[in-house]
Design an enzyme around this catalytic site. Structure first.
Site, PDB file in Angstrom:
ATOM      1  N   ASP A   7       0.813  -1.142   0.362  1.00 15.62           N
ATOM      2  CA  ASP A   7       0.124   0.352  -0.161  1.00 15.62           C
ATOM      3  C   ASP A   7       0.780   1.448   0.385  1.00 15.62           C
ATOM      4  O   ASP A   7       2.247   1.440   0.032  1.00 15.62           O
ATOM      5  CB  ASP A   7      -0.972   0.067   0.599  1.00 15.62           C
ATOM      6  N   HIS A   8       0.174   2.247   0.328  1.00 19.59           N
ATOM      7  CA  HIS A   8       1.381   4.206   0.440  1.00 19.59           C
ATOM      8  C   HIS A   8       2.036   4.065   1.857  1.00 19.59           C
ATOM      9  O   HIS A   8       2.787   4.574   1.376  1.00 19.59           O
ATOM     10  CB  HIS A   8      -0.415   5.067   0.149  1.00 19.59           C
ATOM     11  N   CYS A  63       2.978  -3.155   4.118  1.00 20.44           N
ATOM     12  CA  CYS A  63       2.257  -2.356   4.640  1.00 20.44           C
ATOM     13  C   CYS A  63       2.739  -1.515   5.923  1.00 20.44           C
ATOM     14  O   CYS A  63       3.470  -1.247   6.151  1.00 20.44           O
ATOM     15  CB  CYS A  63       0.535  -2.958   5.072  1.00 20.44           C
ATOM     16  N   THR A  65       2.336  -1.759   9.312  1.00 18.43           N
ATOM     17  CA  THR A  65       3.144  -3.186  10.012  1.00 18.43           C
ATOM     18  C   THR A  65       3.169  -3.798   9.790  1.00 18.43           C
ATOM     19  O   THR A  65       3.982  -4.722   9.954  1.00 18.43           O
ATOM     20  CB  THR A  65       2.140  -3.049  10.752  1.00 18.43           C
ATOM     21  N   GLY A  66       2.565  -4.482   8.266  1.00 22.16           N
ATOM     22  CA  GLY A  66       2.743  -5.672   7.698  1.00 22.16           C
ATOM     23  C   GLY A  66       1.760  -6.581   8.157  1.00 22.16           C
ATOM     24  O   GLY A  66       1.110  -7.467   7.984  1.00 22.16           O
ATOM     25  N   ILE A  67       0.858  -5.660   9.078  1.00 18.78           N
ATOM     26  CA  ILE A  67      -0.523  -6.650   9.731  1.00 18.78           C
ATOM     27  C   ILE A  67      -1.604  -6.588   9.256  1.00 18.78           C
ATOM     28  O   ILE A  67      -2.207  -7.886   8.847  1.00 18.78           O
ATOM     29  CB  ILE A  67      -0.607  -5.989  11.158  1.00 18.78           C
ATOM     30  N   GLY A  68      -1.997  -5.545   8.638  1.00 15.29           N
ATOM     31  CA  GLY A  68      -3.265  -5.847   7.617  1.00 15.29           C
ATOM     32  C   GLY A  68      -3.353  -6.845   7.008  1.00 15.29           C
ATOM     33  O   GLY A  68      -4.065  -7.818   5.822  1.00 15.29           O
ATOM     34  N   MET A  69      -1.791  -6.457   6.265  1.00 11.17           N
ATOM     35  CA  MET A  69      -1.674  -8.201   4.481  1.00 11.17           C
ATOM     36  C   MET A  69      -1.791  -8.833   5.378  1.00 11.17           C
ATOM     37  O   MET A  69      -2.348  -9.616   4.737  1.00 11.17           O
ATOM     38  CB  MET A  69      -0.758  -7.179   3.928  1.00 11.17           C
ATOM     39  N   HIS A  96       8.779 -24.395   8.499  1.00 10.21           N
ATOM     40  CA  HIS A  96       8.328 -24.843   9.661  1.00 10.21           C
ATOM     41  C   HIS A  96       6.614 -25.117   9.269  1.00 10.21           C
ATOM     42  O   HIS A  96       6.022 -25.763   9.779  1.00 10.21           O
ATOM     43  CB  HIS A  96       8.737 -24.681  10.896  1.00 10.21           C
ATOM     44  N   ARG A 130       7.297 -33.679  10.532  1.00 12.09           N
ATOM     45  CA  ARG A 130       6.308 -33.974  10.812  1.00 12.09           C
ATOM     46  C   ARG A 130       5.688 -32.271  10.877  1.00 12.09           C
ATOM     47  O   ARG A 130       4.422 -32.419  11.050  1.00 12.09           O
ATOM     48  CB  ARG A 130       6.827 -34.008  12.876  1.00 12.09           C
ATOM     49  N   HIS A 131       6.198 -31.885  10.173  1.00 18.98           N
ATOM     50  CA  HIS A 131       5.457 -30.261  10.339  1.00 18.98           C
ATOM     51  C   HIS A 131       4.739 -30.564   8.824  1.00 18.98           C
ATOM     52  O   HIS A 131       3.490 -29.439   8.905  1.00 18.98           O
ATOM     53  CB  HIS A 131       6.326 -29.238   9.241  1.00 18.98           C
TER      54      HIS A 131
HETATM   55  C1  RB5 Z   1      -1.911   2.790   6.626  1.00 17.98           C
HETATM   56  O1  RB5 Z   1      -2.027   3.627   7.103  1.00 17.98           O
HETATM   57  C2  RB5 Z   1      -1.787   1.290   7.537  1.00 17.98           C
HETATM   58  O2  RB5 Z   1      -2.908   0.897   8.031  1.00 17.98           O
HETATM   59  C3  RB5 Z   1      -2.056   0.108   6.563  1.00 17.98           C
HETATM   60  O3  RB5 Z   1      -0.643  -0.103   5.688  1.00 17.98           O
HETATM   61  C4  RB5 Z   1      -0.907  -1.045   8.040  1.00 17.98           C
HETATM   62  O4  RB5 Z   1      -0.636  -0.983   8.775  1.00 17.98           O
HETATM   63  C5  RB5 Z   1      -2.345  -2.449   7.855  1.00 17.98           C
HETATM   64  O5  RB5 Z   1      -2.458  -2.921   8.849  1.00 17.98           O
END
Ligand code: RB5
Length: 143
Positions: A7-8, A63, A65-69, A96, A130-131
């Site tokens: 993303d941006h 992104c 944090t990488g979390i939303g992706m 694993h 096993r994995h």
């Molecule tokens: C965008 O501001 C932010 O929410 C996105 O890049 C990402 O971190 C979401 O998980």
């Protein structure tokens, strides 16, 4: 073939990753985006779609944090995505978990660390054994 998307918030890290792939002569397809602002689920689904169609076997999603992706990717059938901020996890999620998508946060890791994480992920093969049984359990339909 690698499918990559950001993303941006991670557009500049996507460029760093592309330069790494080019330097190592690793083929990739860029799913964008250069739009700002952008919605990470759209990009995550585009990259995962490349894996689901067989056009790519590995995905890289970036992104803030990488979390939303990662959350979005793991809702896509056949995808095992891991968000990594250090190389130990990147190595072991290949060994694993047979992760097929690496997610990173551009607001979490710098370019140097991101490349180290990427290197560990791409250079490590799934251990199997096993994995595999555990992966089969993981990939069962949600209950
Ligand atoms: C965008 O501001 C932010 O929410 C996105 O890049 C990402 O971190 C979401 O998980």
């Amino acid at each position: 073939m690698i499918a990559i998307g950001s993303d941006h918030a991670a557009a500049s890290l996507r460029q760093v990753v592309k330069e790494y792939l080019e330097a190592h002569q690793i083929a990739y397809v860029d799913c964008g985006t250069d739009e700002s602002p952008s919605d990470y689920p759209v990009i995550a689904k585009a990259v995962c779609g490349k894996l689901q169609s067989g056009e790519a076997d590995t995905g890289i999603l970036l992104c803030g944090t990488g979390i939303g992706m990662c959350m979005t990717a793991n809702k896509c059938k056949g995808i095992r995505a891991a968000v990594c901020s250090e190389s130990y996890s990147a190595r072991f999620t290949r060994l694993h978990n047979d992760a097929n998508v690496l997610c990173m946060g551009a607001r979490v890791v710098g370019a140097g660390l991101a490349v180290e994480i990427l290197d560990a992920f791409l250079q490590t093969e799934f251990e199997g054994g096993r994995h595999q049984r555990r992966i089969d359990m993981m990939m069962e339909p949600e209950g």
